[in-house]
Design a protein around this motif. Sequence first.
Motif, PDB file in Angstrom:
ATOM      1  N   SER A 106      14.868   3.667  15.053  1.00  0.00           N
ATOM      2  CA  SER A 106      14.366   3.759  16.430  1.00  0.00           C
ATOM      3  C   SER A 106      14.753   5.089  17.058  1.00  0.00           C
ATOM      4  CB  SER A 106      14.920   2.609  17.283  1.00  0.00           C
ATOM      5  OG  SER A 106      16.313   2.787  17.494  1.00  0.00           O
ATOM      6  N   SER A 111      12.277   7.526  14.047  1.00  0.00           N
ATOM      7  CA  SER A 111      11.036   6.993  14.620  1.00  0.00           C
ATOM      8  C   SER A 111       9.842   7.841  14.186  1.00  0.00           C
ATOM      9  CB  SER A 111      11.127   6.959  16.152  1.00  0.00           C
ATOM     10  OG  SER A 111      11.350   8.256  16.660  1.00  0.00           O
ATOM     11  N   ALA A 128      17.526  -0.664  11.628  1.00  0.00           N
ATOM     12  CA  ALA A 128      18.044  -0.312  12.953  1.00  0.00           C
ATOM     13  C   ALA A 128      19.087  -1.331  13.388  1.00  0.00           C
ATOM     14  CB  ALA A 128      16.904  -0.235  13.968  1.00  0.00           C
ATOM     15  N   LYS A 133      15.957  -3.077  19.045  1.00  0.00           N
ATOM     16  CA  LYS A 133      15.488  -1.858  18.376  1.00  0.00           C
ATOM     17  C   LYS A 133      14.487  -2.217  17.275  1.00  0.00           C
ATOM     18  CE  LYS A 133      19.462   1.233  19.131  1.00  0.00           C
ATOM     19  NZ  LYS A 133      20.536   2.026  18.483  1.00  0.00           N
ATOM     20  N   CYS A 134      14.784  -3.278  16.529  1.00  0.00           N
ATOM     21  CA  CYS A 134      13.881  -3.662  15.435  1.00  0.00           C
ATOM     22  C   CYS A 134      12.507  -4.062  15.973  1.00  0.00           C
ATOM     23  CB  CYS A 134      14.483  -4.789  14.608  1.00  0.00           C
ATOM     24  SG  CYS A 134      15.818  -4.214  13.536  1.00  0.00           S
ATOM     25  N   TYR A 136      11.094  -3.068  18.735  1.00  0.00           N
ATOM     26  CA  TYR A 136      10.436  -1.834  19.195  1.00  0.00           C
ATOM     27  C   TYR A 136       9.822  -1.075  18.007  1.00  0.00           C
ATOM     28  CZ  TYR A 136      10.278   3.128  20.484  1.00  0.00           C
ATOM     29  OH  TYR A 136       9.885   4.434  20.654  1.00  0.00           O
ATOM     30  N   VAL A 137      10.582  -0.998  16.928  1.00  0.00           N
ATOM     31  CA  VAL A 137      10.145  -0.232  15.758  1.00  0.00           C
ATOM     32  C   VAL A 137       8.850  -0.825  15.172  1.00  0.00           C
ATOM     33  CG1 VAL A 137      10.783   0.244  13.340  1.00  0.00           C
ATOM     34  CG2 VAL A 137      12.400   0.743  15.195  1.00  0.00           C
ATOM     35  N   GLU A 140       6.057  -1.438  18.772  1.00  0.00           N
ATOM     36  CA  GLU A 140       5.604  -0.224  19.478  1.00  0.00           C
ATOM     37  C   GLU A 140       5.279   0.913  18.518  1.00  0.00           C
ATOM     38  OE1 GLU A 140       5.592   0.299  22.989  1.00  0.00           O
ATOM     39  OE2 GLU A 140       5.974  -1.841  23.239  1.00  0.00           O
ATOM     40  N   LEU A 141       6.136   1.093  17.513  1.00  0.00           N
ATOM     41  CA  LEU A 141       5.941   2.252  16.625  1.00  0.00           C
ATOM     42  C   LEU A 141       5.007   1.934  15.463  1.00  0.00           C
ATOM     43  CD1 LEU A 141       9.604   3.685  16.458  1.00  0.00           C
ATOM     44  CD2 LEU A 141       7.788   4.214  18.100  1.00  0.00           C
ATOM     45  N   CYS A 146      11.136  -4.033  10.085  1.00  0.00           N
ATOM     46  CA  CYS A 146      12.379  -3.365  10.469  1.00  0.00           C
ATOM     47  C   CYS A 146      13.512  -4.379  10.304  1.00  0.00           C
ATOM     48  CB  CYS A 146      12.305  -2.847  11.896  1.00  0.00           C
ATOM     49  SG  CYS A 146      13.748  -1.853  12.337  1.00  0.00           S
TER      50      CYS A 146
END
Length: 283
Positions: A106, A111, A128, A133-134, A136-137, A140-141, A146
């Motif tokens: 992240s 990222s 992560a 964070k996981c 989000y990864v 979002e990413l 993750c």
Amino acid sequence: MRGRMSAAKSYAKPVEVGEPMVGGTVGEIVASRNAKFAVGDIVLGYGGWRDYALSGGVGVRKLDPAAAPVTAALGVLGMPGMTAYAGLLEIGRPKPGETVAVAAASGAVGSVVGQIAKIRGCRAVGIAGGPDKCRYVVEELGFDACVDHRPPDFAHQLEAACPAGIDVYFENVGGAVQRAVWPLLYDFARIPVCGLIAQYSATTPTPGPDMFSMLRKRLTLRGFIVTDFAAKEADFLRDAGDWARSGRLKYREDVVEGLENAPAAFLGLLAGKNFGKLLVKVA
Ligand SMILES: NC(=O)c1ccc[n+]([C@@H]2O[C@H](COP(=O)([O-])OP(=O)(O)OC[C@H]3O[C@@H](n4cnc5c(N)ncnc54)[C@H](OP(=O)(O)O)[C@@H]3O)[C@@H](O)[C@H]2O)c1
């Protein structure tokens, strides 16, 4: 930065006690006697941890606030982004369909690594710290998976997330994460060694090869099996034949007489008793 807070030899000069801490900065020109920079310009530089910095203009680049938020020059469009881009594409050389795993997924570098891997048609697996964070990864990413490195079954979870093994491991952290990744590396995997953040504050050397030298000296370590290079055999026979005939390539043979002496000769080889290429003369 952590590496610079010590006198240990590194690729960057250590920060002296009493000096301002170094670091990339985005700042505004408040006074200028340099024709290239006007008051009000927003610039990327290396001002360090302070309110004001004086510069001769070298290494300072004007930013266009209309083109991108100026802070991006310190992250995705700056040094961390470039680190991800160059490390992944030049050293990792990901091919479509391969699995790319990245630690600190992240973060500033990780990222970008995973997102470029996706752009290049790879399966991107992040590692992560923690569920936020996981999430989000992945969400979002756009990584495929993750894995949180904190729970005790991390290694197991990582294996489940990489069913075809790992082709590229972008190393940002070292330590326990690296140990979990290692058994999952697939044949011919590549590892850009970018960072070892889990080991930056260690006061004793970590067992095994010194990964810091690998990073600092840009070492190349690559396993191989001779048959990988079968296509080079004709070149070898031509060159080695010429060199051996002309005496530029010398060799020595250690000949043991009789097949019955082969076992003892073999044990001797494992103890260094042979001197040169060990041959058994059978008849
Ligand atoms: N070689 C180069 O030229 C170059 C250039 C830039 C950066 N780097 C290196 O790249 C790495 C990432 O840098 P960055 O700027 O993108 O930082 P970052 O990922 O934005 O932040 C660092 C992250 O590292 C993880 N971390 C910290 N301690 C850890 C530990 N003990 N075990 C596992 N993970 C730990 C944490 O993420 P989690 O909570 O997800 O674990 C933390 O958020 C660093 O190692 C840095 O030194 C190298």
